[in-house]
Write an enzyme that holds these catalytic residues in place. Structure first.
Site, PDB file in Angstrom:
ATOM      1  N   ASN A   1       0.805  -1.091  -0.004  1.00 49.86           N
ATOM      2  CA  ASN A   1       0.072  -0.075  -0.069  1.00 49.86           C
ATOM      3  C   ASN A   1       0.720   1.282   0.180  1.00 49.86           C
ATOM      4  O   ASN A   1       0.287   2.178  -0.537  1.00 49.86           O
ATOM      5  CB  ASN A   1      -0.982   0.130   1.148  1.00 49.86           C
ATOM      6  CG  ASN A   1      -1.314   1.295   1.658  1.00 49.86           C
ATOM      7  OD1 ASN A   1      -2.596   1.750   1.088  1.00 49.86           O
ATOM      8  ND2 ASN A   1      -0.959   1.939   2.575  1.00 49.86           N
TER       9      ASN A   1
ATOM     10  N   SER B   1      -4.903   3.096  -8.080  1.00 53.29           N
ATOM     11  CA  SER B   1      -5.700   4.196  -7.726  1.00 53.29           C
ATOM     12  C   SER B   1      -6.336   4.315  -9.257  1.00 53.29           C
ATOM     13  O   SER B   1      -6.194   3.845 -10.147  1.00 53.29           O
ATOM     14  CB  SER B   1      -4.716   5.525  -7.834  1.00 53.29           C
ATOM     15  OG  SER B   1      -5.389   6.469  -8.061  1.00 53.29           O
TER      16      SER B   1
ATOM     17  N   TYR C   1       2.704  10.283 -10.975  1.00 60.95           N
ATOM     18  CA  TYR C   1       1.816   9.602 -10.006  1.00 60.95           C
ATOM     19  C   TYR C   1       0.909   8.455 -10.941  1.00 60.95           C
ATOM     20  O   TYR C   1       0.801   7.383 -10.758  1.00 60.95           O
ATOM     21  CB  TYR C   1       0.860  10.304  -9.172  1.00 60.95           C
ATOM     22  CG  TYR C   1       0.005   9.674  -8.375  1.00 60.95           C
ATOM     23  CD1 TYR C   1       0.535   9.239  -7.128  1.00 60.95           C
ATOM     24  CD2 TYR C   1      -1.425   9.622  -8.475  1.00 60.95           C
ATOM     25  CE1 TYR C   1      -0.322   8.435  -6.356  1.00 60.95           C
ATOM     26  CE2 TYR C   1      -2.193   8.862  -7.591  1.00 60.95           C
ATOM     27  CZ  TYR C   1      -1.684   8.316  -6.566  1.00 60.95           C
ATOM     28  OH  TYR C   1      -2.630   7.458  -5.588  1.00 60.95           O
TER      29      TYR C   1
ATOM     30  N   ALA D   1       1.515   7.534 -14.190  1.00 63.54           N
ATOM     31  CA  ALA D   1       2.340   6.450 -14.438  1.00 63.54           C
ATOM     32  C   ALA D   1       2.516   5.637 -13.847  1.00 63.54           C
ATOM     33  O   ALA D   1       2.656   4.342 -14.027  1.00 63.54           O
ATOM     34  CB  ALA D   1       3.755   7.231 -15.212  1.00 63.54           C
ATOM     35  N   SER D   2       3.135   5.807 -12.463  1.00 58.72           N
ATOM     36  CA  SER D   2       3.338   4.879 -11.387  1.00 58.72           C
ATOM     37  C   SER D   2       2.067   3.712 -11.310  1.00 58.72           C
ATOM     38  O   SER D   2       2.411   2.816 -10.901  1.00 58.72           O
ATOM     39  CB  SER D   2       3.998   5.615  -9.985  1.00 58.72           C
ATOM     40  OG  SER D   2       2.856   6.153  -9.382  1.00 58.72           O
ATOM     41  N   LYS D   3       0.900   4.428 -11.125  1.00 63.43           N
ATOM     42  CA  LYS D   3      -0.150   3.744 -10.644  1.00 63.43           C
ATOM     43  C   LYS D   3      -0.699   2.799 -11.782  1.00 63.43           C
ATOM     44  O   LYS D   3      -1.273   1.710 -11.706  1.00 63.43           O
ATOM     45  CB  LYS D   3      -1.410   4.342 -10.260  1.00 63.43           C
ATOM     46  CG  LYS D   3      -1.017   5.198  -8.840  1.00 63.43           C
ATOM     47  CD  LYS D   3      -0.703   4.197  -7.663  1.00 63.43           C
ATOM     48  CE  LYS D   3      -0.358   4.760  -6.457  1.00 63.43           C
ATOM     49  NZ  LYS D   3      -0.153   3.733  -5.388  1.00 63.43           N
TER      50      LYS D   3
ATOM     51  N   ILE E   1      -9.974   9.449  -1.295  1.00 62.44           N
ATOM     52  CA  ILE E   1     -10.045   8.943  -0.086  1.00 62.44           C
ATOM     53  C   ILE E   1      -9.519  10.251   0.861  1.00 62.44           C
ATOM     54  O   ILE E   1      -8.353  10.519   0.817  1.00 62.44           O
ATOM     55  CB  ILE E   1      -9.534   7.781   0.108  1.00 62.44           C
ATOM     56  CG1 ILE E   1      -9.652   6.648  -0.932  1.00 62.44           C
ATOM     57  CG2 ILE E   1      -9.691   7.184   1.615  1.00 62.44           C
ATOM     58  CD1 ILE E   1     -11.140   6.234  -1.103  1.00 62.44           C
TER      59      ILE E   1
END
Ligand SMILES: NC(=O)c1ccc[n+]([C@@H]2O[C@H](COP(=O)([O-])OP(=O)(O)OC[C@H]3O[C@@H](n4cnc5c(N)ncnc54)[C@H](O)[C@@H]3O)[C@@H](O)[C@H]2O)c1
Length: 250
Positions: free
Chosen positions: A90, A142, A155, A157-159, A188
């Site tokens: 996580n 995400s 972000y 690209a990472s997810k 969230i």
């Protein structure tokens, strides 16, 4: 019925936010929970809180973007518990930055934590799970891993990488009895989102984008992790589950 009695669950990024809520959920359902996080202060506070609530918890400080630290945390957890039944992969970071001005070192840090770190932890845990005859890995992606959002190229690209890492792991690891799924939350409310957005932005976001009319809470995601880790999800692998109050339905 305690669904995770006799199970060892390792949660990264467990010091606060979704990771902490997820650790609390598994502890309440009987698991031995290994908390892994970067910041020792919040990690030890979380460990104390969960223990005071009756949980069986241990904690391991590590920066998951460093393969040696990631492997050491997994090794220490295995040495103490003998096994890892469930990995909640996580830990992650996020901040806004325009594409045209994005600094290479910021791009690298995002990928290092959100994608490379997730790989180091997942590989170490998978090797243990393969040796012990099975397990469950849940990777935190995400909605930003499924659709783009301005100011989050690094972000997103990472997810997006996490989503396809998950599918590939599911294909390769099924033969070892390891199920691998990704969870894709929308908005969230956690220390991460509170650090980026103000109240006016949040209210406008809810009005314009979320059919259920509220932002998510860490427990909304913790419950989905618990379902996916349970035997009720025994035939689900390689899947991405969206937890967004209906946002991506629009
Ligand atoms: N909050 C949201 O709206 C949202 C939406 C979709 C996905 N997510 C994802 O959920 C995960 C948790 O997010 P959150 O909102 O709870 O964030 P948060 O900032 O509240 O918590 C993140 C946790 O990860 C830890 N961490 C950060 N870098 C680390 C590193 N290098 N090594 C080890 N631990 C590290 C932090 O110390 C903290 O405990 C992240 O992967 C995030 O991308 C969050």
């Amino acid at each position: 019925m305690l669904r995770f009695a006799e199970k060892t669950v390792l949660v990264t990024g467990a010091g606060r936010g979704i990771g902490k809520a997820t650790a609390a959920r598994f502890a309440a359902e009987g698991a031995t929970v290994c908390l892994v996080s970067l910041e020792e202060g919040e990690l030890h506070d979380a460990e104390r809180e969960l223990r005071e609530a009756g949980g069986n918890v241990r904690s391991y400080a590590a920066d998951i973007s460093d393969p040696q630290q990631a492997n050491a945390a997994i090794d220490d957890a295995i040495a103490a518990s003998g096994r890892i039944d469930v990995l909640i992969n996580n830990a992650g970071i996020a901040w806004e930055e325009s594409f045209l001005d994005m600094k290479p070192e910021h791009w690298r840090r995002m990928i290092d934590v959100n994608l490379n770190g997730m790989f180091y932890v997942a590989q170490a845990a998978s090797r243990q799970m393969a040796a012990q005859g099975g397990g469950v890995i849940l990777n935190m992606a995400s909605t930003n891993g499924l659709v783009g959002e301005a100011l989050y190229a690094h972000y997103n690209a990472s997810k997006g990488g996490v989503v396809l890492l998950t599918k590939t792991m599911a294909i390769e690891l099924g033969v070892y009895g390891i199920r691998v799924n990704a969870v894709c939350p929308g908005y969230i409310q956690t220390p991460m989102s509170e650090a980026i957005d103000n109240e006016e932005f949040v209210q406008q976001y809810i009005r314009n984008k979320i059919p259920l009319g509220r932002v998510g809470k860490p427990n909304d995601v913790a419950g989905v992790f618990a379902f996916l880790a349970s035997d009720d999800a025994a035939f689900i692998t390689g899947e991405t589950i969206v937890v967004d109050g209906g946002q991506l339905a629009m």
